[in-house]
Each structure stands twice: as C-alpha cells, then as structure tokens.
Design an enzyme around this catalytic site. Sequence first.
Site, PDB file in Angstrom:
ATOM      1  N   GLY A  13       0.826  -1.201   0.000  1.00 56.54           N
ATOM      2  CA  GLY A  13       0.000   0.000   0.000  1.00 56.54           C
ATOM      3  C   GLY A  13       0.856   1.244   0.000  1.00 56.54           C
ATOM      4  O   GLY A  13       1.859   1.311   0.710  1.00 56.54           O
ATOM      5  N   SER A  16      -3.996   5.294   0.917  1.00 53.86           N
ATOM      6  CA  SER A  16      -4.843   5.040   2.084  1.00 53.86           C
ATOM      7  C   SER A  16      -4.695   3.627   2.641  1.00 53.86           C
ATOM      8  O   SER A  16      -4.991   3.401   3.819  1.00 53.86           O
ATOM      9  CB  SER A  16      -6.310   5.334   1.761  1.00 53.86           C
ATOM     10  N   GLU A  89     -10.362  -0.975  -4.501  1.00 51.15           N
ATOM     11  CA  GLU A  89      -9.372  -0.307  -5.350  1.00 51.15           C
ATOM     12  C   GLU A  89      -9.773  -0.210  -6.820  1.00 51.15           C
ATOM     13  O   GLU A  89      -9.186   0.563  -7.561  1.00 51.15           O
ATOM     14  CB  GLU A  89      -8.019  -1.029  -5.248  1.00 51.15           C
TER      15      GLU A  89
END
Length: 182
Positions: A13, A16, A89
């Site tokens: 990641g 966020s 996503e």
Amino acid sequence: MSFEGGGDRWVFGYGSLMWRPGFPFIDRRTAVLHGRRRAFCIYSVHHRGTYERPGLVLGLAPGGAVRGMAYRVAEAEWEDVYAYLREREQPTETYFETWRDVKIDGGEKAPALVFLSDMKHQQWAGALTLEQQAELIAGATGLSGRNVDYLSDLVSHLREDGVRDIAMERLLKMVEAREATV
C-alpha cells in the site's frame, strides 16, 4: 489474479492502504517499491470526486521509488482479502494488478500484490503541476469524503512513518489556501 505458490501473501500500500487497510493481516512492515513513485495522477470520479467534478487520487507513476506499507495476509484469508481489495481499489478499473518485488523493512525481498496506474485508462491524469493538482483537489468530494482530507491523511501518516514529502506538504498548503477562500 494468480500467484505462484501457496502460503501467505503480501499486499503493498502506498496511499490510504497505509493507514486504513480494512482487511485482516498478520504482519505490517515498511516496504519500498522501486521503479514507481507516488503521485496524484488519477482523476477520481468515485471515492474523492464525481464525473461532474473530478478530484485526484494517488497512483504509482513510472520512475523513482516509493516507500509504503507491506501487509502479510494469511493464506486462509487471501480469497476474502483479495475480493475486498478488488472492490475497494477497482471501482472504475483505473489500476492494473500485478505482483512486484518489494524490499521489506529489514532487507528481505518479497513479491507483493500492487495496484499500478493504468496510463491508458481515461482517468489517467498524468504529470500535473502542483497548481493543477491543487485546483482539482480543492473542493472535490466523493463517496469517501472530501479530497483534501485524503491528502491531509496522506501527509500526516507519512510524517508518522518518518517521511517528509515536501511536495505533498506544499500541495496540502495550496489546497487548504484555496478551500479557505471558498
């Protein structure tokens, strides 16, 4: 999305997902992905903007390196975690999923699921100036809230992780100044 071999899997990641993964994991470690850099390069028409008033979200643009978080997901949880990540996503398919080696804190390399920016997608914004980014982010709101909050969360969480991103901090000040005049 296939992965060679079984066992636990890593997810990388850079936005966020760093501070709000939303899925079960058994390990969380700082990691670096080489060959890509964090950038506001995706028009957001879902989470942080609308089709009528797009905002911007982060993507991984070519070049450089990006420091983010790697999450190790237990093999037994993988199917549910992957389904969650696809829903979160990929609401407009602006990314493509791939496995890339990331350098995990401590020096080990491991393949991780990464969502890379699709530069052929209609939401690809490309290389925008800070002024252009500030104009798009200021005032934009989507299903996940205000675009400026996303940027603010990014800056504060990068600081918490010991990263000073001068360009992102400058962008935040520019957006806050624009929003103060509205």
